[in-house]
Design a protein around this motif. Structure first.
Motif, PDB file in Angstrom:
ATOM      1  N   GLY A 105      -7.492  -6.359  -1.954  1.00 15.16           N
ATOM      2  CA  GLY A 105      -8.807  -5.891  -1.532  1.00 15.16           C
ATOM      3  C   GLY A 105      -9.018  -4.396  -1.616  1.00 15.16           C
ATOM      4  N   GLU A 106      -8.080  -3.651  -2.212  1.00 18.90           N
ATOM      5  CA  GLU A 106      -8.250  -2.192  -2.307  1.00 18.90           C
ATOM      6  C   GLU A 106      -9.213  -1.856  -3.446  1.00 18.90           C
ATOM      7  OE1 GLU A 106      -7.461   0.067  -0.341  1.00 18.90           O
ATOM      8  OE2 GLU A 106      -5.902  -0.779   0.956  1.00 18.90           O
ATOM      9  N   ILE A 107     -10.449  -2.325  -3.281  1.00 17.91           N
ATOM     10  CA  ILE A 107     -11.467  -2.157  -4.313  1.00 17.91           C
ATOM     11  C   ILE A 107     -11.779  -0.687  -4.558  1.00 17.91           C
ATOM     12  CG2 ILE A 107     -13.902  -2.616  -4.835  1.00 17.91           C
ATOM     13  CD1 ILE A 107     -13.507  -5.322  -3.330  1.00 17.91           C
ATOM     14  N   GLY A 108     -11.721   0.115  -3.521  1.00 17.34           N
ATOM     15  CA  GLY A 108     -12.026   1.539  -3.655  1.00 17.34           C
ATOM     16  C   GLY A 108     -11.048   2.286  -4.524  1.00 17.34           C
ATOM     17  N   HIS A 109      -9.903   1.676  -4.817  1.00 13.76           N
ATOM     18  CA  HIS A 109      -8.889   2.372  -5.609  1.00 13.76           C
ATOM     19  C   HIS A 109      -8.712   1.754  -6.987  1.00 13.76           C
ATOM     20  CE1 HIS A 109      -8.054   5.090  -2.382  1.00 13.76           C
ATOM     21  NE2 HIS A 109      -8.070   4.060  -1.557  1.00 13.76           N
TER      22      HIS A 109
END
Length: 316
Positions: A161-165
């Motif tokens: 879920g680390e979409i921001g990265h």
């Protein structure tokens, strides 16, 4: 639990915790914000936290609370209830569930805060009436949570879920995570402010420079206000941010084929300034069938998602 039952949700920030009594349908019945000192040993902080939770439970004892869910910013081992690393709290390998269990006679769930927001979006915005949902928290940074087949998807180590990265500009700005061109470094609040600061230094954002010199604080809200007043630099800034968001959304749509994508957080309050270019970019880049299926919305429950999602983890 029936629809009138309630559970406890806790959103753990860097200086305080928000405690809420949440009904199964997501309605918040009572809530309180309590200060917590995290500059001491973790066990001491958790002891203080547990005492405040106990007082809240006693106040709401008629509700018959049976479980408590807590959202923490950072890397969390959900199955064992261990906070592997939380930069906000300065914690490393803290057995949070074990510490809380020594004080609270309740079923305890520990989860990453973005996953809590995603579960909150699934329960509140979607009413649990879809199978696959993604949530992007567009705040200081960019977080993400994934619901697949009505279950939170956590990955093999609980780190999904680390979409921001995800990298959206391979030669872009250095992100706080150490990578370059992460989505967060471009459209997170700090990334947008950084872009504006670069514009002022180059002379391209002279109107902003005047506002800052007059005492205004440089924030995404100020950038949005300036864009709505047709400031050319800020209009272009949001146009570019929207295209970058749309590029990321196209990747997510092509990979996960979701029913819904829910956006939340302060940056999402820019509304159509970022949404219109994002949707244009998304439709231009994603495959036709999955993009027609995906419903993109801004959450109606922005301030509730984290704490409500934490409380309702037992529904999973």
């Amino acid at each position: 639990m029936n629809k009138n039952s309630a559970a406890l949700g806790i959103d753990c920030g860097g200086t305080n915790i928000k405690i809420a009594l949440v009904r199964t349908d997501g309605k918040i019945l009572d809530s309180v914000l309590e200060p917590i000192d995290f500059d001491c040993a973790p066990q001491v902080s958790v002891h203080s936290m547990a005492e405040k939770i106990q007082r809240f439970i006693h106040k709401n004892k008629a509700a018959g609370i049976a479980s408590v869910g807590m959202g923490i910013a950072g890397e969390v081992d959900q199955s064992r209830g261990i906070v592997r690393f939380s930069p906000n709290l300065g914690w490393t390998d803290v057995p949070l569930k074990k510490f809380l269990s020594q004080k609270l006679n309740l079923k305890i769930f520990i989860e990453n805060d973005a996953n809590c927001a995603a579960w909150g979006a699934f329960c509140l915005d979607a009413g649990r009436n879809c199978d696959n949902l993604l949530c992007l928290t567009l705040g200081t940074g960019v977080g993400g949570g994934i619901v697949l087949n009505k279950k939170l998807y956590r990955g093999s180590t609980g780190s999904a879920g680390e979409i921001g990265h995800m990298t959206v500009q391979y030669d872009g700005r250095r992100c706080k995570c150490g990578n370059f061109g992460c989505l967060e470094s471009l459209i997170g609040a700090w990334g947008l402010v950084k872009t504006a600061e670069e514009g002022m230094r180059s002379g391209r954002a002279s109107n902003l420079k005047k506002l800052i010199q007059a005492g205004s604080k440089l924030t995404p809200q100020l950038l949005a206000e300036a864009a709505r007043k047709k400031d050319p630099f800020c209009v272009k800034l949001w146009q570019t941010a929207g295209e970058q968001l749309g590029s990321a959304l196209s990747n997510l749509v092509n990979i996960f084929n979701p029913d819904r994508i829910v956006l939340c957080g302060g940056v999402s309050k820019a509304g159509n300034l970022i949404l219109r270019p994002a949707l244009r970019s998304l439709k231009k880049r994603a495959f036709k069938t999955p993009v027609e299926k995906a419903e993109i919305t801004v959450s109606k429950y922005d301030q509730q998602l984290g704490v409500a999602g934490a409380a309702l983890l037992f529904l999973e």
